[in-house]
Design a protein around this motif. Structure first.
Motif, PDB file in Angstrom:
ATOM      1  N   LEU A 398      58.345  22.035 -37.480  1.00  0.00           N
ATOM      2  CA  LEU A 398      58.231  22.602 -38.199  1.00  0.00           C
ATOM      3  C   LEU A 398      58.674  24.220 -38.561  1.00  0.00           C
ATOM      4  O   LEU A 398      58.744  24.846 -39.766  1.00  0.00           O
ATOM      5  N   ALA A 399      58.362  25.131 -37.406  1.00  0.00           N
ATOM      6  CA  ALA A 399      58.356  26.494 -38.249  1.00  0.00           C
ATOM      7  C   ALA A 399      60.316  27.374 -38.024  1.00  0.00           C
ATOM      8  O   ALA A 399      60.124  27.834 -38.937  1.00  0.00           O
ATOM      9  N   LYS A 400      60.766  26.293 -37.058  1.00  0.00           N
ATOM     10  CA  LYS A 400      61.614  26.017 -38.522  1.00  0.00           C
ATOM     11  C   LYS A 400      63.067  25.963 -39.235  1.00  0.00           C
ATOM     12  O   LYS A 400      64.145  25.678 -39.794  1.00  0.00           O
ATOM     13  N   ILE A 401      62.072  25.174 -40.121  1.00  0.00           N
ATOM     14  CA  ILE A 401      62.131  24.535 -41.909  1.00  0.00           C
ATOM     15  C   ILE A 401      62.006  25.762 -42.834  1.00  0.00           C
ATOM     16  O   ILE A 401      61.118  26.199 -42.247  1.00  0.00           O
ATOM     17  N   GLU A 402      63.085  25.681 -43.247  1.00  0.00           N
ATOM     18  CA  GLU A 402      62.776  26.662 -44.593  1.00  0.00           C
ATOM     19  C   GLU A 402      62.318  26.026 -46.372  1.00  0.00           C
ATOM     20  O   GLU A 402      63.269  25.130 -46.495  1.00  0.00           O
ATOM     21  N   LEU A 403      61.575  25.862 -46.464  1.00  0.00           N
ATOM     22  CA  LEU A 403      61.210  25.860 -47.752  1.00  0.00           C
ATOM     23  C   LEU A 403      60.614  27.024 -48.543  1.00  0.00           C
ATOM     24  O   LEU A 403      59.086  27.187 -48.379  1.00  0.00           O
ATOM     25  N   ASP A 404      60.865  27.168 -49.886  1.00  0.00           N
ATOM     26  CA  ASP A 404      60.581  28.336 -50.733  1.00  0.00           C
ATOM     27  C   ASP A 404      59.140  27.341 -51.478  1.00  0.00           C
ATOM     28  O   ASP A 404      58.955  26.623 -51.808  1.00  0.00           O
ATOM     29  N   GLY A 405      58.465  27.608 -50.870  1.00  0.00           N
ATOM     30  CA  GLY A 405      56.765  27.197 -51.807  1.00  0.00           C
ATOM     31  C   GLY A 405      56.047  26.290 -50.521  1.00  0.00           C
ATOM     32  O   GLY A 405      55.062  26.010 -51.615  1.00  0.00           O
ATOM     33  N   GLY A 406      56.745  26.103 -50.095  1.00  0.00           N
ATOM     34  CA  GLY A 406      55.942  25.150 -48.974  1.00  0.00           C
ATOM     35  C   GLY A 406      54.897  25.104 -48.673  1.00  0.00           C
ATOM     36  O   GLY A 406      54.793  26.502 -48.301  1.00  0.00           O
ATOM     37  N   GLN A 407      54.387  24.216 -48.563  1.00  0.00           N
ATOM     38  CA  GLN A 407      52.563  25.009 -47.737  1.00  0.00           C
ATOM     39  C   GLN A 407      52.595  22.631 -46.971  1.00  0.00           C
ATOM     40  O   GLN A 407      52.903  21.783 -46.766  1.00  0.00           O
ATOM     41  N   TYR A 408      51.446  23.517 -46.077  1.00  0.00           N
ATOM     42  CA  TYR A 408      51.343  22.438 -44.805  1.00  0.00           C
ATOM     43  C   TYR A 408      49.960  22.852 -43.985  1.00  0.00           C
ATOM     44  O   TYR A 408      49.785  24.148 -44.312  1.00  0.00           O
ATOM     45  N   ARG A 409      49.494  21.794 -43.416  1.00  0.00           N
ATOM     46  CA  ARG A 409      48.092  21.589 -42.776  1.00  0.00           C
ATOM     47  C   ARG A 409      48.360  22.391 -41.919  1.00  0.00           C
ATOM     48  O   ARG A 409      49.366  22.490 -40.646  1.00  0.00           O
ATOM     49  N   ASN A 410      47.660  23.567 -40.676  1.00  0.00           N
ATOM     50  CA  ASN A 410      47.518  23.903 -39.640  1.00  0.00           C
ATOM     51  C   ASN A 410      46.950  23.175 -38.825  1.00  0.00           C
ATOM     52  O   ASN A 410      46.824  23.622 -37.369  1.00  0.00           O
ATOM     53  N   ASP A 411      45.430  22.871 -38.689  1.00  0.00           N
ATOM     54  CA  ASP A 411      44.798  21.778 -38.289  1.00  0.00           C
ATOM     55  C   ASP A 411      45.346  20.784 -38.166  1.00  0.00           C
ATOM     56  O   ASP A 411      44.164  19.388 -37.500  1.00  0.00           O
ATOM     57  N   ILE A 412      46.270  20.082 -37.957  1.00  0.00           N
ATOM     58  CA  ILE A 412      46.300  18.882 -37.845  1.00  0.00           C
ATOM     59  C   ILE A 412      46.429  18.179 -36.474  1.00  0.00           C
ATOM     60  O   ILE A 412      46.393  18.613 -35.441  1.00  0.00           O
ATOM     61  N   ALA A 413      45.420  17.133 -36.172  1.00  0.00           N
ATOM     62  CA  ALA A 413      44.642  16.640 -35.077  1.00  0.00           C
ATOM     63  C   ALA A 413      44.109  18.096 -34.226  1.00  0.00           C
ATOM     64  O   ALA A 413      43.910  17.424 -32.596  1.00  0.00           O
ATOM     65  N   ALA A 414      43.717  18.913 -34.473  1.00  0.00           N
ATOM     66  CA  ALA A 414      43.502  20.048 -33.928  1.00  0.00           C
ATOM     67  C   ALA A 414      41.748  19.859 -33.503  1.00  0.00           C
ATOM     68  O   ALA A 414      41.987  20.009 -32.196  1.00  0.00           O
ATOM     69  N   LYS A 415      41.027  19.189 -34.122  1.00  0.00           N
ATOM     70  CA  LYS A 415      39.812  18.873 -33.418  1.00  0.00           C
ATOM     71  C   LYS A 415      40.232  17.775 -32.253  1.00  0.00           C
ATOM     72  O   LYS A 415      39.420  18.162 -31.037  1.00  0.00           O
ATOM     73  N   ALA A 416      40.811  16.795 -32.604  1.00  0.00           N
ATOM     74  CA  ALA A 416      40.878  15.618 -31.962  1.00  0.00           C
ATOM     75  C   ALA A 416      41.643  16.238 -30.507  1.00  0.00           C
ATOM     76  O   ALA A 416      41.197  16.094 -28.936  1.00  0.00           O
TER      77      ALA A 416
END
Length: 440
Positions: A398-416
């Motif tokens: 995901l860090a390789k991808i550029e999208l102006d104004g793009g948004q994503y969650r940082n905690d997917i599967a983090a608790k598991a």
């Protein structure tokens, strides 16, 4: 086998990718598809929810199997039209698709089949809604009775907000289902069905809220992972025995056999297993994670379901790795997502070991450049030896991808990944007069 996949999104991209890995599938087409799907297979511009248009395309392509991805074409009766034309279809009839098209209908089926679910009331006006809210109390759960692309649910402690959502549904000519709040973690389980036999896939968990820590409004889903090491032993068998098989049996008894995938949205509550909702298609983005691990021939499975032969299917084979899918969404999603923004870095993301990118809302502009064309733009899937590894790979991609104004969650599967998913202690159920559901 030649297969036509109907639909435009990330779920359909995952389905196409899985079909292409089946040695028994020689050709795949998609309609209408998206920019990512078009890079893999021929695409055809068609209104996916128009039974006549889809059937005309099917007659032209003459496939051995038609797979209908989204819920809207199923509720519109596309599968019926294609079946009447003499083609095998993976996807329920219009009548059977009412399991998703009407939450009130789904509650009736669950009650008849003895399926454990949340207590609920159907409301068609403000007075009924207010009474139901007071019966169940906070947190308030209000669901649009019809299709809402996963965004028609409000869960809030604010009674005024809950009532306002109900009123907006009434103003649009609909009804609402008001339920008791279900505590405990949620689980998604896809079950392939041929009208009688059911075959479960691996369970997954998705993340509906737009922001980290499950904050903000509901979306169509911001990420998912599979498998779930924390679920109780025997959960899948329990869901098949108490939820999926009784539902399929009840639909057959009603004369509307269910052929396709039954999406069981579940909560593991303090009172045990409960169904949150049924969908009549593969969920998005859980499909992206689940199919990344499937090693059985996918086309053969779907054709067996379409032809009523799932009982003859071999046991499913799964990769031992974990899969994590993280959704990249457009600016201002889920409210009024901006489209037309340039997307860069897909090739770099796909080059990360164990990573592949699945397109959802993408298109090519007049210059042939990749741009956003929907709220959820794409999903980055990481496959790793465990959830920690899979998460690292997905977020590296995901860090390789550029999208102006793009948004994503940082905690997917983090608790598991940290082994922090907990199940609530069991307690005695409470009952609300006039409510439907709560079978133990």
């Amino acid at each position: 086998m030649k297969v036509l996949v109907v639909g435009p999104g990330g779920r359909e991209h995952a389905i196409v990718r899985a079909l292409l890995s089946d040695p028994g599938v020689r050709e795949v087409h998609a309609a209408p598809g998206n920019a990512g799907i078009a890079a893999l297979v021929p695409t055809h511009q068609v209104d996916a929810s128009d039974p006549l248009a889809v059937t005309a395309l099917v007659r032209t392509l003459d496939p051995d199997l038609v797979v209908i991805g989204p819920e809207a074409p199923l509720v519109a009766g596309v599968s019926d039209a294609v079946r009447e034309a003499g083609y095998p279809v993976f996807g329920p009839s219009q009548a059977a698709a009412t399991l998703e098209g009407s939450k009130a209908f789904a509650k009736q089926v669950m009650a008849e089949a003895g399926v454990p679910t949340a207590m609920a009331r159907v409301a068609s006006n403000t007075e009924e809604a207010a009474e139901a809210l007071d019966v169940f109390g906070a947190p308030y759960v209000v669901k649009d009775d019809g299709l809402a692309a996963g965004k028609g649910v409000v869960v809030t402690n604010d009674r005024a907000e809950a009532l306002a959502h109900a009123q907006s549904c009434f103003d649009a000519g609909g009804e609402v289902v008001i339920e008791e709040f279900l505590d405990g973690p949620e689980v998604s389980l896809f079950v392939l069905c041929d009208g009688h036999t059911v075959v479960p896939l691996a369970p997954a968990q998705d993340f509906k809220r737009i922001f980290d820590l499950d904050e903000g409004p509901n979306t169509g889903g911001m990420g998912a992972y599979s498998p779930l090491d924390w679920v109780p032993e025997g959960l899948v068998e329990d869901v098949v025995a108490r939820v999926a098989q009784p539902t399929v049996d009840e639909m057959a008894r009603r004369g509307t056999p269910f052929v396709g995938v039954l999406y069981c949205g579940l909560a593991l509550t303090s009172r045990g297993l409960r169904v949150i909702e049924f969908n009549v298609r593969f969920g998005d983005p859980e499909t992206q994670a689940v199919l990344a691990r499937l090693r059985s021939p996918f086309g053969a499975l779907l054709l067996a379901a379409a032809k009523g032969k799932l009982a003859d299917a071999d046991p499913l084979r799964w990769a031992p790795e974990s899969a994590v899918a993280v959704v990249l969404a457009a600016h201002d999603y889920p409210a009024t997502p901006r489209t037309g923004d340039r997307i860069r870095g897909i090739k770099k993301a796909n080059a990360v070991p164990g990573v592949h990118v699945l397109h959802a809302g993408t298109a090519l502009d007049e210059a042939g450049k990749l741009v956003s064309a929907g709220g959820r733009v794409l999903a980055v899937v990481g496959l790793g030896e465990d959830l920690v590894d899979a998460r690292e790979r997905a977020y590296d991609g995901l860090a390789k991808i550029e999208l102006d104004g793009g948004q994503y969650r940082n905690d997917i599967a983090a608790k598991a990944a940290r082994s922090q998913v907990t199940l609530p202690e069991q307690r005695v159920p409470r009952h609300a007069a006039g409510a439907v559901g709560d079978q133990a």
